[in-house]
Design an enzyme around this catalytic site. Structure first.
Site, PDB file in Angstrom:
ATOM      1  N   LYS A  81     -97.076  23.702 -45.896  1.00 23.40           N
ATOM      2  CA  LYS A  81     -97.299  23.058 -45.234  1.00 23.40           C
ATOM      3  C   LYS A  81     -98.289  23.419 -43.783  1.00 23.40           C
ATOM      4  CE  LYS A  81     -95.550  18.835 -42.279  1.00 23.40           C
ATOM      5  NZ  LYS A  81     -94.007  18.738 -42.167  1.00 23.40           N
ATOM      6  N   SER A 155     -93.136  14.280 -43.021  1.00 24.11           N
ATOM      7  CA  SER A 155     -94.872  14.551 -42.278  1.00 24.11           C
ATOM      8  C   SER A 155     -95.882  15.436 -43.262  1.00 24.11           C
ATOM      9  CB  SER A 155     -94.983  14.681 -40.394  1.00 24.11           C
ATOM     10  OG  SER A 155     -94.498  16.109 -40.677  1.00 24.11           O
ATOM     11  N   SER A 179     -89.085  15.006 -41.281  1.00 33.61           N
ATOM     12  CA  SER A 179     -90.477  15.259 -41.988  1.00 33.61           C
ATOM     13  C   SER A 179     -90.135  15.721 -43.063  1.00 33.61           C
ATOM     14  CB  SER A 179     -91.246  16.033 -41.041  1.00 33.61           C
ATOM     15  OG  SER A 179     -91.816  14.976 -40.283  1.00 33.61           O
TER      16      SER A 179
END
Length: 454
Positions: A81, A155, A179
């Site tokens: 990420k 996220s 997330s």
């Protein structure tokens, strides 16, 4: 096994195929890159793809394998990420507002590389990780491989889309308010938020005031255990996946706060999973602890908004943020300092109260989300505060476990009538990752979810 099947095989099986010589890392990584080139224009999972470096690292992995070297992820393609530092690149956190390059890899990335993983690319997230979807005005929407009209969630939406679409064998996400669990639920994957501080976040410290943890997003439970053994060695997570022991499992459909409904298909998925666990020999009890005290959600909201303000302040160019992101940060700046301190002070009491459940139970089973996945752009027209409230309602079962630091996971639990993934959440005592992996491994063996691809 052909290369397409190998791309969907998951990290653990890919590592086995590479060790046995059935497959080369060069071929596997090249096929992943071809799939990215073919599909990611529509999916938008990746912010950056490191094609040339990945192929070089794959060739090096093949040479090491030929020499008889071993490492847990040697030659396996993974993604990380964009809030995890990569040496020489800005740590962008879903924004266009960072110009300063990171001097070194984050410890998570360093451990992946040390285990032989090939980092194929950096995955997308919403600005500052603030939303349960992955969209921005400048980057567009990351889309769900099961339905391009829907979001994978957020996220860690790019990480989940990359794994679900067979673009990498596994990915790492971060979770400060669900997330990891949200996008895993939305894309039919297993996503594990470990306990606080099990996986080091260095060079970052106390991210979101201690709410954030890093963890794996994978196709198989065994893939997550393998990654967790790399990221947090010394706990033998892999052996827990095949454990057949019976557990004491509490089931709750009661949200954290009053007046929040649960979609009927979500409710059915939880109750169906509870029945399956009972059939597998577990002691399953409906508990529904009283979580209607508004001070807990209010304290979390204060910490979340304060973290948004702090995240904005740390950027090189906050003026480049979307208007909605700036509006959330402004709400955080407006909070009185005593209110933020009081929210942090609630942590010990909330943790103590929540963990009483685990005096008599090994696991808690709940929904992940209160509804099926969002449509892309579904909340675009909502005012900022209305969107925040909608997000809080959708993710009500998740936030508490970021406050307390308990491990929690999203486990696939079938599909809606229209074919979108559904999931359930498993939460354990503060040191209970192995317990989660045991139950999830049993669920996957009883009701396999990886045979069906988007």
């Amino acid at each position: 096994m052909d290369l397409t099947d190998a791309c969907f095989a998951g990290a653990a099986r890919q590592a086995e195929l590479l060790r046995s010589g059935t497959l080369t890392s060069r071929d596997l990584v090249a096929e992943c890159l071809r799939r990215i080139d073919r599909h990611d224009r529509a999916l938008n999972a990746f912010r950056l793809v490191f094609a040339e470096r990945a192929l070089a690292e794959a060739a090096d992995a093949d040479a090491r394998l030929a020499r008889g070297e071993t490492a847990p992820l040697l030659g396996v393609p993974v993604a990380v990420k964009e809030d995890l530092a990569l040496a020489g690149l800005p740590t962008t956190r879903g924004t266009a507002a960072v110009d300063t390059p990171a001097p070194a890899d984050a410890e998570v990335v360093r451990r992946l590389r040390a285990a032989g993983a090939v980092v194929v690319g950096r995955t997308r997230m919403p600005e500052l990780g603030l939303w349960p979807y992955t969209e921005s005005s400048w980057a567009g929407a990351t889309r769900n491989p099961w339905s391009p009209d829907h979001s994978p969630g957020g996220s860690s939406g790019g990480s989940a889309t990359a794994v679900a679409a067979g673009l990498v064998g596994a990915a790492v996400g971060t979770d400060g308010a669900g997330s990891i669990r949200i996008p895993a639920a939305g894309t039919g994957l297993f996503g594990l938020k470990p306990r606080r501080d099990l996986v080091p976040l260095a060079p970052e410290r106390d991210v979101w005031g201690g709410l954030v943890a890093a963890g794996p997003i994978t196709r198989h439970v065994a893939d997550a255990a393998l990654l967790l053994d790399v990221l947090a060695p010394g706990h033998d997570h892999a052996s827990a996946v095949t454990d057949g022991r019976a557990l004491r499992i509490a089931v709750s459909l009661r949200p954290w706060g009053p007046g929040i409904g649960v979609h009927p298909e979500v409710r059915d998925a939880v109750l169906d999973t509870a029945g399956l666990l009972a059939d597998l020999g577990h002691d399953v009890t409906r508990v529904d602890p009283d979580l209607h005290d508004l001070t807990g959600p209010a304290a979390f909201a204060a910490r979340y908004l304060h973290s948004a303000a702090a995240g904005e302040q740390a950027l090189d160019r906050p003026d480049r943020l979307d208007a909605r992101t700036r509006a959330v940060a402004a709400l955080g700046r407006a909070l009185p300092a005593p209110l933020v301190r009081a929210a942090h002070a609630r942590t010990a009491a909330l943790t103590r109260d929540a963990n009483r459940l685990f005096d008599d139970h090994d696991l808690l089973l709940t929904p992940v989300l209160t509804r099926p996945p969002l449509r892309v752009g579904e909340w675009d027209r909502l005012p900022t505060v209305a969107a925040l409230l909608a997000a809080a309602r959708m993710t009500t079962f998740l936030h508490l476990w970021n406050v307390t630091g308990n491990p929690a996971a999203s486990v696939p639990a079938g599909h809606t009538r229209t074919g979108l993934p559904l999931a359930v959440q498993l939460v354990a005592a503060p040191d209970g990752e192995r317990t989660i992996l045991t139950a999830a491994g049993q669920l996957q063996r009883a009701r396999p979810w990886t045979d069906r691809h988007p």
